[in-house]
Design an enzyme around this catalytic site. Structure first.
Site, short mmCIF file in Angstrom:
data_model
loop_
_atom_site.label_atom_id
_atom_site.label_comp_id
_atom_site.label_asym_id
_atom_site.label_seq_id
_atom_site.Cartn_x
_atom_site.Cartn_y
_atom_site.Cartn_z
N ASN A 215 0.11 -27.99 -3.84
CA ASN A 215 -0.49 -26.65 -3.77
C ASN A 215 0.60 -25.64 -4.15
O ASN A 215 0.82 -24.64 -3.48
CB ASN A 215 -1.01 -26.38 -2.36
CG ASN A 215 -1.98 -25.23 -2.28
OD1 ASN A 215 -2.88 -25.10 -3.09
ND2 ASN A 215 -1.77 -24.34 -1.31
N ASN A 268 1.37 -20.64 -1.44
CA ASN A 268 1.43 -22.03 -1.84
C ASN A 268 2.25 -22.90 -0.89
O ASN A 268 3.07 -22.40 -0.13
CB ASN A 268 2.02 -22.13 -3.25
CG ASN A 268 1.28 -21.25 -4.23
OD1 ASN A 268 1.76 -20.21 -4.62
ND2 ASN A 268 0.09 -21.67 -4.59
N THR A 269 2.02 -24.19 -0.98
CA THR A 269 2.75 -25.17 -0.20
C THR A 269 2.54 -26.54 -0.81
O THR A 269 1.42 -26.88 -1.20
CB THR A 269 2.24 -25.21 1.26
OG1 THR A 269 2.64 -24.03 1.94
CG2 THR A 269 2.84 -26.39 2.01
N THR A 270 3.58 -27.33 -0.88
CA THR A 270 3.47 -28.73 -1.26
C THR A 270 3.97 -29.57 -0.08
O THR A 270 5.10 -29.39 0.37
CB THR A 270 4.28 -29.05 -2.52
OG1 THR A 270 3.72 -28.31 -3.62
CG2 THR A 270 4.23 -30.53 -2.84
N GLY A 309 5.49 -23.33 1.28
CA GLY A 309 5.80 -23.89 2.61
C GLY A 309 6.16 -25.35 2.53
O GLY A 309 5.70 -26.16 3.34
#
Length: 464
Positions: A215, A268-270, A309
Site C-alpha cells: 500500500n 500509505n503503508t507496506t 507506516g
C-alpha cells in the site's frame, strides 16, 4: 472537543456530541480465502487465512503457526500502526508468537489482532495461563479516504472467520485479504491498484517465505527499473522509469492532471512478513528483518517515507538446525555453508518477488463505443439520488439527451465533485464513463443500484 462532566451524586455523564451514524457492518458476510491466483507451497507449520467484506471492499490476512514461534519486528515508515510489537523488541529468546495479523481499516483494523487472540482462547487452543496465552501481533494499512466511498472496516467477526479458515500452503495473491483495496504510487499520483504478494523457496531442508501487503507511496519497480503499474500523468515521457520520476522531484509530482482528488491519496503503508524454519537466535532474526526491510527500497521507490507506516515482522519456526545459542551470539555459519548474510539475501530477493506478485491487473478506461446516443426516456430512468454511505451521495440528473452526476454528500466521489455537475459519457447500455487520468465507470443495475467502477473494486450505491 466534546467533554464528559459529572453531575450530582450519581455522577451522571453528559456528552455533547453529534448524533451517531448507524452502522450496518454487523450485517456484512465474511468471504474467506477468495482468489483465483494462489501461491502454493509445502509448509504444514504455517497456515494462512484471509477474510474480506465485499461491501468495503476491505479485508484481513492471518498467518497462524502450529506452535509458538520466535518473532521480531523492524519499523521503517513514519506512520506505523501496530499491536504488541514492543514485546518483540525486548530480545527474548523464548518463542511467544502464535499468529501475525495484517488488516485494512487503518487504526480501526487493529481490532483484528486481539480478536484472533480471543478466538484462539475461545477455541481452546490457548488459555489464561501466562505461558500459554495467545501471542498475536499485527499491523494495519490505510484503505479509507478518497479511494473508497464508505468506511467499512475489518472487524472481530471478519478476523475470526479468517483465522478459522486458515489452511497450510495456500496464499491468495493480488487484491485479497488485507490487500483488498490497497494502492501504490500515490507519491507520484499514479494511484495503481495493489494487493498482497508472496514468494517461497526451499534450499535443502531450509524453507524461506516472504509475504507483503503493498500500500506504498512509492511505485512498484521491477529489476530493470521499470514502473510495474500506475496511471501516468500525460506529460511524463513514456520512456520514464522509476529513477526518472525520482530525479524529477518536485516537478514530477503532479498528482492529477485531470484535477481529480483520487490521485492525491498519499496515506500509505507496506506491511510484510519473512518466515524461515531455520533455528535462529533473536539477534540473527533481527538482522534478517533489518536487511530484508531495507532491501524493499529497491522494489518500492521511494520507500519508508514520512507518510508510509512500513512494518516488517520476521519469524523463525525453529523446525530445523542446531540450537543457535550453542553457536554463539553472532555466528556466521548456519550450517551447510549458509550464512546469515546468505539467508538475508535470499529472503530479500524473495520479498522483491512477493512485491511484484502483489500487483493485480489494472482496470483500463473504456472509451465511448455506444452506437447512437441514449434517448431522453432511457436517461430519465437513471435520474435520482444514490447513497453509497452516510457521507457519499451521487445525484444523477438528465438534461435533454445528456446525463450528469453531482456529489451532494460530505465528500466527492472520485472525479465527480460537489461544485459542478460532471457529464457522463455513454459507453454501453446502462454504462457511462467520466474521462480522465483514472478510469471511472458508472453502471446502472436494475431500478435502484448504481455501481461505480464495476468489478473487483466496485462501490455500490442504492437509490434513496
Amino acid at each position: 472537543m466534546p467533554m464528559a462532566r459529572a453531575d450530582g451524586p450519581l455522577q451522571k455523564q453528559v456528552v455533547d456530541a453529534a448524533p451517531r451514524r448507524p452502522s450496518a457492518i454487523q450485517d456484512l458476510k465474511p468471504v474467506t480465502n477468495a482468489g483465483e491466483k494462489v501461491l502454493e507451497f509445502d509448509w504444514p507449520m504455517l497456515e494462512i487465512g484471509t477474510g474480506e467484506y465485499e461491501e468495503g471492499p476491505t479485508g484481513v490476512t492471518v498467518f497462524r503457526f502450529g506452535k509458538k514461534v520466535l518473532g521480531v519486528v523492524d519499523v521503517r515508515g513514519g506512520a506505523p500502526g501496530t499491536l504488541n510489537t514492543d514485546y518483540l523488541r525486548l530480545g527474548y529468546e523464548r518463542p511467544s508468537v502464535d499468529a501475525v495479523v495484517f488488516s485494512g481499516g487503518s487504526t480501526y483494523g487493529l481490532e483484528c489482532a486481539p480478536s484472533v487472540a480471543t478466538a484462539m482462547k475461545d477455541d481452546n487452543i490457548r488459555d489464561g495461563f501466562w505461558r500459554n496465552m495467545a501471542g498475536v501481533v499485527g499491523a494495519i494499512v490505510y484503505d479509507f479516504g478518497e479511494r473508497r466511498l464508505n468506511d467499512v472496516y475489518p472487524d472481530k467477526k471478519l478476523a475470526q472467520a479468517a483465522l478459522r479458515a486458515a489452511r497450510p500452503g495456500k496464499f491468495p495473491l493480488g487484491a485479497h485479504g488485507a490487500g483488498r483495496f490497497t494502492r501504490s504510487g500515490g507519491f507520484f499520483g499514479c494511484a495503481a491498484y495493489s494487493g498482497q504478494g508472496g514468494a517461497f523457496r526451499q534450499i535443502g531442508k531450509i524453507k524461506v517465505a516472504a509475504f507483503v501487503v503493498v500500500n506504498s507511496g512509492g511505485v512498484v519497480t521491477d529489476r530493470d527499473g521499470e514502473i510495474v503499474a500506475g496511471y501516468r500523468d500525460p506529460t511524463w515521457p513514456q520512456s520514464w522509469r522509476a529513477a526518472d520520476l525520482l530525479a524529477s522531484v518536485p516537478t514530477g509530482r503532479k498528482f492529477a492532471s485531470s484535477g481529480t482528488p483520487e490521485g492525491g491519496d498519499n496515506m500509505n503503508t507496506t506491511i510484510s512478513l519473512v518466515v524461515t524454519n531455520l533455528k535462529l537466535a533473536n539477534a540473527e532474526l533481527q538482522r534478517l528483518a533489518v536487511q530484508v526491510h531495507m532491501s524493499m527500497g529497491r522494489a518500492l521507490q521511494p520507500f519508508a517515507t514520512v507518510d508510509d507506516g512500513d512494518v516488517l515482522y520476521a519469524v523463525s519456526t525453529g523446525e530445523v538446525g542446531d540450537d543457535p545459542m550453542a553457536r554463539g551470539t553472532f555466528p556466521f555459519d548456519l550450517g551447510g555453508g549458509l550464512s546469515i548474510g546468505d539467508l538475508s539475501v535470499i529472503a530479500s530477493e524473495l520479498m522483491w518477488d512477493a512485491i511484484l506478485a502483489s500487483v493485480p491487473e489494472q482496470p483500463q478506461a473504456v472509451g465511448p463505443a455506444l452506437n447512437g446516443q441514449p434517448q431522453a426516456k432511457e436517461l430519465e430512468a437513471f435520474a435520482g439520488s444514490y447513497e453509497f454511505s452516510p457521507f457519499v451521495t451521487l445525484q444523477i440528473c438528465r438534461k435533454d439527451d445528456r446525463l450528469f452526476a453531482l456529489a451532494t454528500g460530505e465528500r466527492p466521489a472520485y472525479a465527480i465533485g460537489k461544485q459542478k455537475p460532471v457529464e457522463l459519457e455513454p459507453i454501453a447500455a446502462g454504462q457511462f464513463m467520466v474521462p480522465g487520468r483514472y478510469p471511472l465507470t458508472l453502471k446502472f443495475e436494475g431500478p435502484d443500484r448504481l455501481i461505480v467502477n464495476p468489478g473487483h473494486w466496485q462501490q455500490i450505491g442504492r437509490r434513496s
